[in-house]
Design a protein around this motif. Structure first.
Motif, PDB file in Angstrom:
ATOM      1  N   ILE A  40     -10.530  -0.046   8.652  1.00 28.28           N
ATOM      2  CA  ILE A  40      -9.392   0.044   9.576  1.00 28.28           C
ATOM      3  C   ILE A  40      -8.620  -1.275   9.590  1.00 28.28           C
ATOM      4  O   ILE A  40      -7.389  -1.291   9.493  1.00 28.28           O
ATOM      5  CB  ILE A  40      -9.861   0.435  10.991  1.00 28.28           C
ATOM      6  CG1 ILE A  40     -10.399   1.870  10.970  1.00 28.28           C
ATOM      7  CG2 ILE A  40      -8.730   0.293  12.003  1.00 28.28           C
ATOM      8  CD1 ILE A  40     -11.094   2.302  12.241  1.00 28.28           C
ATOM      9  N   GLU A  41      -9.349  -2.392   9.694  1.00 32.16           N
ATOM     10  CA  GLU A  41      -8.693  -3.705   9.662  1.00 32.16           C
ATOM     11  C   GLU A  41      -8.029  -3.942   8.306  1.00 32.16           C
ATOM     12  O   GLU A  41      -6.961  -4.545   8.233  1.00 32.16           O
ATOM     13  CB  GLU A  41      -9.691  -4.830   9.944  1.00 32.16           C
ATOM     14  CG  GLU A  41     -10.044  -4.972  11.393  1.00 32.16           C
ATOM     15  CD  GLU A  41     -10.887  -6.220  11.665  1.00 32.16           C
ATOM     16  OE1 GLU A  41     -10.948  -7.133  10.805  1.00 32.16           O
ATOM     17  OE2 GLU A  41     -11.490  -6.262  12.740  1.00 32.16           O
ATOM     18  N   ALA A  42      -8.656  -3.476   7.241  1.00 33.12           N
ATOM     19  CA  ALA A  42      -8.086  -3.645   5.904  1.00 33.12           C
ATOM     20  C   ALA A  42      -6.738  -2.943   5.803  1.00 33.12           C
ATOM     21  O   ALA A  42      -5.778  -3.504   5.259  1.00 33.12           O
ATOM     22  CB  ALA A  42      -9.048  -3.116   4.842  1.00 33.12           C
ATOM     23  N   LEU A  43      -6.638  -1.729   6.326  1.00 33.57           N
ATOM     24  CA  LEU A  43      -5.370  -1.005   6.304  1.00 33.57           C
ATOM     25  C   LEU A  43      -4.311  -1.742   7.107  1.00 33.57           C
ATOM     26  O   LEU A  43      -3.136  -1.782   6.716  1.00 33.57           O
ATOM     27  CB  LEU A  43      -5.567   0.420   6.836  1.00 33.57           C
ATOM     28  CG  LEU A  43      -6.391   1.340   5.934  1.00 33.57           C
ATOM     29  CD1 LEU A  43      -6.701   2.645   6.660  1.00 33.57           C
ATOM     30  CD2 LEU A  43      -5.690   1.596   4.612  1.00 33.57           C
ATOM     31  N   ASP A  44      -4.715  -2.370   8.204  1.00 29.09           N
ATOM     32  CA  ASP A  44      -3.791  -3.156   9.009  1.00 29.09           C
ATOM     33  C   ASP A  44      -3.287  -4.367   8.217  1.00 29.09           C
ATOM     34  O   ASP A  44      -2.092  -4.665   8.213  1.00 29.09           O
ATOM     35  CB  ASP A  44      -4.446  -3.596  10.317  1.00 29.09           C
ATOM     36  CG  ASP A  44      -3.478  -4.338  11.216  1.00 29.09           C
ATOM     37  OD1 ASP A  44      -2.405  -3.774  11.533  1.00 29.09           O
ATOM     38  OD2 ASP A  44      -3.783  -5.483  11.593  1.00 29.09           O
ATOM     39  N   VAL A  45      -4.192  -5.063   7.539  1.00 27.34           N
ATOM     40  CA  VAL A  45      -3.796  -6.211   6.709  1.00 27.34           C
ATOM     41  C   VAL A  45      -2.810  -5.747   5.629  1.00 27.34           C
ATOM     42  O   VAL A  45      -1.782  -6.388   5.399  1.00 27.34           O
ATOM     43  CB  VAL A  45      -5.027  -6.890   6.066  1.00 27.34           C
ATOM     44  CG1 VAL A  45      -4.606  -7.896   5.001  1.00 27.34           C
ATOM     45  CG2 VAL A  45      -5.887  -7.564   7.131  1.00 27.34           C
ATOM     46  N   LEU A  46      -3.108  -4.628   4.994  1.00 22.00           N
ATOM     47  CA  LEU A  46      -2.240  -4.125   3.922  1.00 22.00           C
ATOM     48  C   LEU A  46      -0.858  -3.730   4.434  1.00 22.00           C
ATOM     49  O   LEU A  46       0.118  -3.784   3.682  1.00 22.00           O
ATOM     50  CB  LEU A  46      -2.897  -2.936   3.227  1.00 22.00           C
ATOM     51  CG  LEU A  46      -4.093  -3.274   2.351  1.00 22.00           C
ATOM     52  CD1 LEU A  46      -4.808  -2.010   1.910  1.00 22.00           C
ATOM     53  CD2 LEU A  46      -3.679  -4.114   1.159  1.00 22.00           C
ATOM     54  N   SER A  47      -0.767  -3.342   5.691  1.00 16.52           N
ATOM     55  CA  SER A  47       0.544  -2.978   6.238  1.00 16.52           C
ATOM     56  C   SER A  47       1.434  -4.207   6.410  1.00 16.52           C
ATOM     57  O   SER A  47       2.644  -4.078   6.548  1.00 16.52           O
ATOM     58  CB  SER A  47       0.377  -2.247   7.575  1.00 16.52           C
ATOM     59  OG  SER A  47      -0.005  -3.151   8.601  1.00 16.52           O
TER      60      SER A  47
END
Length: 144
Positions: A40-47
Motif C-alpha cells: 500500500i505504501e509502495a503504491l503511494d510512493v509510486l503515485s
C-alpha cells in the motif's frame, strides 16, 4: 554515468537499510532510493515518484509483495517496472505464484552485492561493466 531511481519495499526498517547498503556496495548507480513498508505504501510512493526498479519482500502485512506486483501489472503506467523479490521465502509454490504474477527476478536473503548488481544491470539493459550495450552505436549513420 546513468543513475536509476529505486523503490525498496520491506516491512523491516533494518532490512531496508541493509538492502540500501548492499546496493551501494554493488556499484549500481542510484539517484533516488525510496522506501515503503508494504504494498500500500509502495503504491503511494509510486503515485508521487517515478522509479526504474522495485526490490520487494514477499511477506508483508497489509499488502504483500505478490499482491503489489499484481496491482502493478494491472496499471498501464506501472506494468513495465521490473520487480525483483528479495526474500527469505523458500516455498516453491510461493515462488511459482510470484513468477506467474510477473516477477523479474529473485534474490534469497542473505545475498551478495555482486548477485544484486548482476540482476539489476540485466533488468535495466546494462552490460556487466555497467555500460549500455554498444550494438549499432559505433557505426550508426542515423541523423541523431
Amino acid at each position: 554515468m546513468t543513475t536509476f531511481n529505486m523503490l525498496i519495499v520491506d516491512d523491516s526498517y533494518s532490512m531496508r537499510a541493509v538492502i540500501r547498503k548492499i546496493i551501494g556496495l554493488s556499484g549500481f548507480k542510484v539517484d533516488q532510493c525510496y522506501e515503503a513498508q508494504n504494498g500500500i505504501e509502495a503504491l503511494d510512493v509510486l503515485s508521487k515518484h517515478w522509479v526504474d526498479v522495485i526490490l520487494s519482500d514477499i511477506n508483508m502485512p497489509e499488502m504483500n509483495g505478490i499482491d503489489l506486483l499484481k496491482r502493478l501489472k494491472e496499471d498501464n503506467l506501472y506494468k513495465d517496472i521490473p520487480v525483483v523479490f528479495v526474500t527469505t521465502e523458500g516455498s516453491k509454490e510461493r515462488i511459482m505464484e510470484a513468477e506467474q504474477a510477473g516477477a523479474n527476478g529473485f534474490l534469497k536473503k542473505p545475498f551478495l552485492p555482486e548477485e544484486l548488481r548482476h540482476i539489476l544491470y540485466h533488468l535495466v539493459g546494462l552490460t556487466d561493466e555497467g555500460e549500455y550495450g554498444t550494438e549499432g552505436t559505433e557505426n550508426d549513420t542515423g541523423d541523431f
